[in-house]
Design an enzyme around this catalytic site. Structure first.
Site, PDB file in Angstrom:
ATOM      1  CG  ASN A   1     -10.221   3.791  -1.847  1.00  0.00           C
ATOM      2  OD1 ASN A   1     -11.065   2.921  -2.061  1.00  0.00           O
ATOM      3  ND2 ASN A   1      -9.980   4.772  -2.707  1.00  0.00           N
ATOM      4  CD1 TRP A   2      -8.132  -2.085   0.806  1.00  0.00           C
ATOM      5  CD2 TRP A   2      -9.695  -3.644   1.162  1.00  0.00           C
ATOM      6  NE1 TRP A   2      -7.828  -2.713   1.984  1.00  0.00           N
ATOM      7  CE2 TRP A   2      -8.765  -3.668   2.231  1.00  0.00           C
ATOM      8  CE3 TRP A   2     -10.767  -4.539   1.180  1.00  0.00           C
ATOM      9  CZ2 TRP A   2      -8.897  -4.564   3.298  1.00  0.00           C
ATOM     10  CZ3 TRP A   2     -10.898  -5.428   2.241  1.00  0.00           C
ATOM     11  CH2 TRP A   2      -9.962  -5.440   3.287  1.00  0.00           C
ATOM     12  CE  LYS A   3      -7.373   3.698  -5.269  1.00  0.00           C
ATOM     13  NZ  LYS A   3      -6.580   4.538  -6.123  1.00  0.00           N
TER      14      LYS A   3
ATOM     15  CG  HIS B   1     -11.291   8.387  -4.962  1.00  0.00           C
ATOM     16  ND1 HIS B   1     -10.602   8.237  -6.143  1.00  0.00           N
ATOM     17  CD2 HIS B   1     -10.428   8.036  -3.976  1.00  0.00           C
ATOM     18  CE1 HIS B   1      -9.372   7.812  -5.872  1.00  0.00           C
ATOM     19  NE2 HIS B   1      -9.246   7.678  -4.566  1.00  0.00           N
TER      20      HIS B   1
ATOM     21  CD  GLU C   1      -8.961   5.841  -8.430  1.00  0.00           C
ATOM     22  OE1 GLU C   1      -9.728   5.055  -7.849  1.00  0.00           O
ATOM     23  OE2 GLU C   1      -7.735   5.894  -8.192  1.00  0.00           O
TER      24      GLU C   1
ATOM     25  CD  GLU D   1      -7.215  10.516  -2.018  1.00  0.00           C
ATOM     26  OE1 GLU D   1      -6.579   9.647  -1.431  1.00  0.00           O
ATOM     27  OE2 GLU D   1      -8.111  10.279  -2.843  1.00  0.00           O
TER      28      GLU D   1
ATOM     29  N   GLY E   1      -1.642   6.554  -6.872  1.00  0.00           N
ATOM     30  CA  GLY E   1      -1.283   5.317  -7.562  1.00  0.00           C
ATOM     31  C   GLY E   1      -0.074   5.469  -8.472  1.00  0.00           C
TER      32      GLY E   1
ATOM     33  CB  SER F   1       2.139   7.482  -3.640  1.00  0.00           C
ATOM     34  OG  SER F   1       1.648   7.273  -4.951  1.00  0.00           O
TER      35      SER F   1
ATOM     36  N   GLY G   1      -4.484   3.904  -0.777  1.00  0.00           N
ATOM     37  CA  GLY G   1      -4.921   2.923  -1.765  1.00  0.00           C
ATOM     38  C   GLY G   1      -3.990   1.721  -1.771  1.00  0.00           C
ATOM     39  N   GLY G   2      -3.025   1.734  -2.678  1.00  0.00           N
ATOM     40  CA  GLY G   2      -2.147   0.579  -2.904  1.00  0.00           C
ATOM     41  C   GLY G   2      -1.542  -0.026  -1.649  1.00  0.00           C
TER      42      GLY G   2
HETATM   43  C1  PEP Z   1      -6.507   6.553  -3.048  1.00  0.00           C
HETATM   44  O1  PEP Z   1      -7.011   5.582  -3.551  1.00  0.00           O
HETATM   45  O2  PEP Z   1      -7.230   7.384  -2.527  1.00  0.00           O
HETATM   46  C2  PEP Z   1      -5.048   6.664  -3.071  1.00  0.00           C
HETATM   47  C3  PEP Z   1      -4.489   7.697  -2.495  1.00  0.00           C
HETATM   48  O3  PEP Z   1      -4.340   5.673  -3.692  1.00  0.00           O
HETATM   49  P1  PEP Z   1      -2.749   5.382  -3.553  1.00  0.00           P
HETATM   50  O4  PEP Z   1      -2.443   5.347  -2.094  1.00  0.00           O
HETATM   51  O5  PEP Z   1      -2.548   4.068  -4.224  1.00  0.00           O
HETATM   52  O6  PEP Z   1      -2.018   6.497  -4.252  1.00  0.00           O
END
Ligand code: PEP
Length: 254
Positions: A9-11, A95, A97, A167, A173, A212, A233-234
């Site tokens: 997930n590049w957001k 999500h 966010e 999540e 993040g 993470s 994500g990251g």
């Molecule tokens: C996400 O964006 O769904 C996520 C889990 O981000 P990260 O891996 O950066 O915590």
């Protein structure tokens, strides 16, 4: 047997050139990655370019959101049919966010999941508790109502097509990952609820963990009975890092 599913997930990151460069660098790193589903969710603006770069590979394209309406006067929104047009096989919905920053509700998520299924796009339905909810021991209650309400419009005979992503918000993040045991505890509860809601088919639904996830911790998470994949994500922004996550079951990584 549930096939592992690793999703990036590049957001709101990567312009089209960067997105294409990622794919060009990533594909050769995957040579031996088999037996898993790999999904990339770039921003809407890069979907077409990433879709073109992925052509001929087995990697699926995903959107990060969708509007449940078929089309019409909804300025700034994207309809499910538009995602079909770009070759999306999956779309992330609900999500955290989007829930916390844009006020998305379980009912709205349910409508989006139903609209996606109607277009043969697999929804990745996200759920997760906040730190405050966890600390006040409301994790199970919160997740349970998110699951019940967000999946309320999924018919039993389509349930195998959905993916659930657990999540914990406090782990997204932040560099703070749930321990594999903490994650498994919630995944097992989700699994039980899916079985109650969908019967046998609930045992086939894949449940990803997100929060993470990194090359260093993915293996231990994936070793848990009810963890079937990761939403990343990251650590999905660099080809080498995401490739190591996808190849989690190989000794020593790529
Ligand atoms: C996400 O964006 O769904 C996520 C889990 O981000 P990260 O891996 O950066 O915590």
């Amino acid at each position: 047997m549930r096939r592992p599913i690793l999703a990036a997930n590049w957001k709101m990151q990567k312009v089209t050139g960067e997105a294409e460069s990622f794919v060009r660098a990533f594909l050769p790193l995957l040579k031996s990655a088999s037996g898993v589903d790999v999904v990339i969710a770039p921003p809407f603006t890069a979907l077409e370019r990433v879709g073109t770069a992925l052509r001929g590979s087995e990697i699926a394209l995903a959107a990060q959101n969708v509007n449940a309406e078929e089309g019409g006067a909804f300025t700034g929104e994207i309809a499910p049919g538009m995602l079909v047009d770009l070759g999306c096989g999956y779309a992330i919905v609900g999500h955290s966010e989007r829930r916390t920053l844009y006020g998305e509700t379980n009912q709205g998520v349910a409508a989006k999941a139903a609209a996606l299924l109607a277009h043969q796009i697999r929804p990745i339905v996200c759920v997760g508790e906040s730190l405050e909810e966890r600390e006040s021991e409301r994790t199970f209650a919160v997740i349970s109502s998110q699951i019940e309400e967000s999946l309320s419009e999924v018919p039993r005979d389509r349930s195998a097509e959905i993916v659930v992503a657990y999540e914990p918000i406090w782990a997204i993040g932040t560099g703070r990952t749930a321990t594999p045991e903490m994650a498994q505890e919630v995944h097992a509860m989700i699994r039980e609820q899916l079985r109650q809601r969908f019967g046998e088919a609930g045992g086939e639904i894949r449940i990803q963990y997100g929060g993470s996830v990194k090359p260093e911790n993915v293996r231990d998470l994936m070793a848990q009975t009810d963890i079937d994949g990761a939403l990343v994500g990251g650590a999905s922004l660099e080809p080498e890092s995401f490739a190591k996550i996808v190849r989690f079951d190989e000794q020593g990584g790529p």
